[in-house]
Design a protein around this motif. Structure first.
Motif, PDB file in Angstrom:
ATOM      1  N   LEU A 131       1.789  -7.849  14.239  1.00  0.00           N
ATOM      2  CA  LEU A 131       1.728  -7.103  15.486  1.00  0.00           C
ATOM      3  C   LEU A 131       0.554  -7.528  16.361  1.00  0.00           C
ATOM      4  O   LEU A 131       0.292  -6.894  17.384  1.00  0.00           O
ATOM      5  N   TYR A 132      -0.151  -8.565  15.948  1.00  0.00           N
ATOM      6  CA  TYR A 132      -1.233  -9.132  16.752  1.00  0.00           C
ATOM      7  C   TYR A 132      -0.865 -10.561  17.111  1.00  0.00           C
ATOM      8  O   TYR A 132      -0.303 -11.292  16.288  1.00  0.00           O
ATOM      9  N   ALA A 237      -1.724  -4.007  11.491  1.00  0.00           N
ATOM     10  CA  ALA A 237      -1.581  -5.456  11.575  1.00  0.00           C
ATOM     11  C   ALA A 237      -0.129  -5.902  11.551  1.00  0.00           C
ATOM     12  O   ALA A 237       0.212  -6.941  12.112  1.00  0.00           O
ATOM     13  N   TYR A 238       0.732  -5.092  10.908  1.00  0.00           N
ATOM     14  CA  TYR A 238       2.098  -5.529  10.651  1.00  0.00           C
ATOM     15  C   TYR A 238       3.106  -4.449  10.994  1.00  0.00           C
ATOM     16  O   TYR A 238       2.831  -3.245  10.883  1.00  0.00           O
ATOM     17  N   GLU A 239       4.272  -4.879  11.368  1.00  0.00           N
ATOM     18  CA  GLU A 239       5.365  -3.969  11.680  1.00  0.00           C
ATOM     19  C   GLU A 239       5.776  -3.174  10.441  1.00  0.00           C
ATOM     20  O   GLU A 239       6.050  -3.752   9.385  1.00  0.00           O
ATOM     21  N   GLY A 240       5.791  -1.851  10.564  1.00  0.00           N
ATOM     22  CA  GLY A 240       6.231  -1.002   9.476  1.00  0.00           C
ATOM     23  C   GLY A 240       5.251  -0.847   8.340  1.00  0.00           C
ATOM     24  O   GLY A 240       5.596  -0.293   7.293  1.00  0.00           O
ATOM     25  N   ALA A 242       1.437   0.632   7.271  1.00  0.00           N
ATOM     26  CA  ALA A 242       0.302   1.445   7.695  1.00  0.00           C
ATOM     27  C   ALA A 242      -0.992   0.664   7.558  1.00  0.00           C
ATOM     28  O   ALA A 242      -1.091  -0.293   6.782  1.00  0.00           O
ATOM     29  N   MET A 243      -1.996   1.070   8.320  1.00  0.00           N
ATOM     30  CA  MET A 243      -3.301   0.425   8.247  1.00  0.00           C
ATOM     31  C   MET A 243      -3.910   0.574   6.863  1.00  0.00           C
ATOM     32  O   MET A 243      -3.737   1.591   6.193  1.00  0.00           O
ATOM     33  N   PRO A 253      -4.942   5.816   9.201  1.00  0.00           N
ATOM     34  CA  PRO A 253      -3.798   4.939   9.486  1.00  0.00           C
ATOM     35  C   PRO A 253      -3.007   5.447  10.687  1.00  0.00           C
ATOM     36  O   PRO A 253      -2.927   6.648  10.935  1.00  0.00           O
ATOM     37  N   THR A 254      -2.432   4.495  11.420  1.00  0.00           N
ATOM     38  CA  THR A 254      -1.564   4.850  12.532  1.00  0.00           C
ATOM     39  C   THR A 254      -0.226   4.195  12.316  1.00  0.00           C
ATOM     40  O   THR A 254      -0.099   3.256  11.535  1.00  0.00           O
ATOM     41  N   SER A 255       0.775   4.662  13.006  1.00  0.00           N
ATOM     42  CA  SER A 255       2.109   4.098  12.829  1.00  0.00           C
ATOM     43  C   SER A 255       2.300   2.941  13.787  1.00  0.00           C
ATOM     44  O   SER A 255       1.678   2.884  14.840  1.00  0.00           O
TER      45      SER A 255
END
Length: 289
Positions: A131-132, A237-240, A242-243, A253-255
């Motif tokens: 996601l980055y 960092a990634y789709e689906g 959590a941090m 953590p965020t979604s």
């Protein structure tokens, strides 16, 4: 003094103020959301020196972020496995597009294909989608930024460039590149107020074998803590996925659905303040003369 000269200095002053005051594009990240941290990032891999870099990072107990190219993985059958090792060792994997071509010269559909193709290549190697992203040469203007936001990508820039790509064929490339880290972080960085995102390339041998060790040692001695881009920005960092729990901050953590453009908190950066100061000096010179 000629009027044209005064106007020239005045223009410099106004440009400096604009540089200090103007915000970045909404989703273009070049500082972290909290002070006292440094995100060590590497572009253009995976490459033949990436595994050696992992050994150096492990020695220092540092996690970094790797902005990788799909075309690099396509060029060598062993590189997807190298990327899997990067991921398995806890480093962040992010996108640097598939072909490393200028995004601002593309149509929206071609831009999206660059990111999607690279996302697929990364997914095939490590099983998750990043996601980055970082644009080639860091160039991602309004249309590119809007497109990346629509694709849920965090446009990741930097505020300390090692210039390893420029120094690699010069005498004493390590010394030249260390100048950047010394000037911005070691000499002038303030743990209480500053954060940094650095830029190196794991395809340049000297940058991996010699520069990285010196950078980590110097930055740690200054009191900064190394983080991934995920912790730097506070978004997954990634789709689906959590941090991960963070070092000492315990960031919640965020979604992935929350992964919209983030604007880091804090005042003007050291570089921006410096530009402003230079403008003031220039204007003062015109008054004296």
């Amino acid at each position: 003094m000629k009027v044209s000269t005064i106007l020239s200095f005045s223009a410099l002053f106004m440009a400096s103020i604009a540089s200090a005051a103007a915000p970045d594009l909404a989703n273009k990240i070049d500082t972290c959301v909290k002070p006292g941290v440094v995100a060590l990032t590497f572009d253009d891999g995976p490459g033949i020196y990436t595994e050696q870099l992992l050994t150096i990072l492990d020695k220092h107990k540092v996690k970094a972020t790797f902005f990788v190219l799909g075309i690099a993985m396509a060029s060598n059958a062993t590189f997807p496995a190298v990327l899997k090792k990067v991921y398995d060792q806890g480093h962040q994997v992010a996108s640097h597009t598939f072909n490393h071509n200028p995004l601002d010269q593309m149509t929206v559909d071609v831009m999206k294909k660059e990111i999607t193709d690279n996302s697929n290549a990364i997914f095939n190697a490590i099983g998750v989608r990043p996601l980055y992203m970082r644009a080639p040469q860091g160039a991602c203007e309004a249309l590119c930024t809007k497109t990346m936001e629509e694709m849920n990508q965090v446009v990741s820039h930097w505020n300390v460039d090692s210039f390893d790509w420029k120094n690699r064929d010069l005498p004493d490339p390590v010394g030249l590149s260390m100048t950047q880290f010394n000037d911005f972080i070691v000499k002038n960085g303030n743990v209480a107020t500053d954060s940094f995102i650095t830029l190196q390339h794991d395809i340049h041998q000297f940058s991996v074998e010699k520069l990285t060790d010196q950078v980590i040692t110097a930055v740690k001695a200054k009191g900064f803590r190394f983080v991934t881009m995920e912790e730097c920005i506070g978004k997954p960092a990634y789709e689906g996925v959590a941090m991960k729990p963070t070092g000492t901050d315990g960031a919640k953590p965020t979604s992935p659905s929350d992964n919209k453009g983030a604007t880091p908190t804090g005042g003007a950066s050291m570089t921006q303040v410096g530009a402003w100061a230079m403008g003031i000096v220039a204007l003062a010179s015109t008054l004296v003369l």
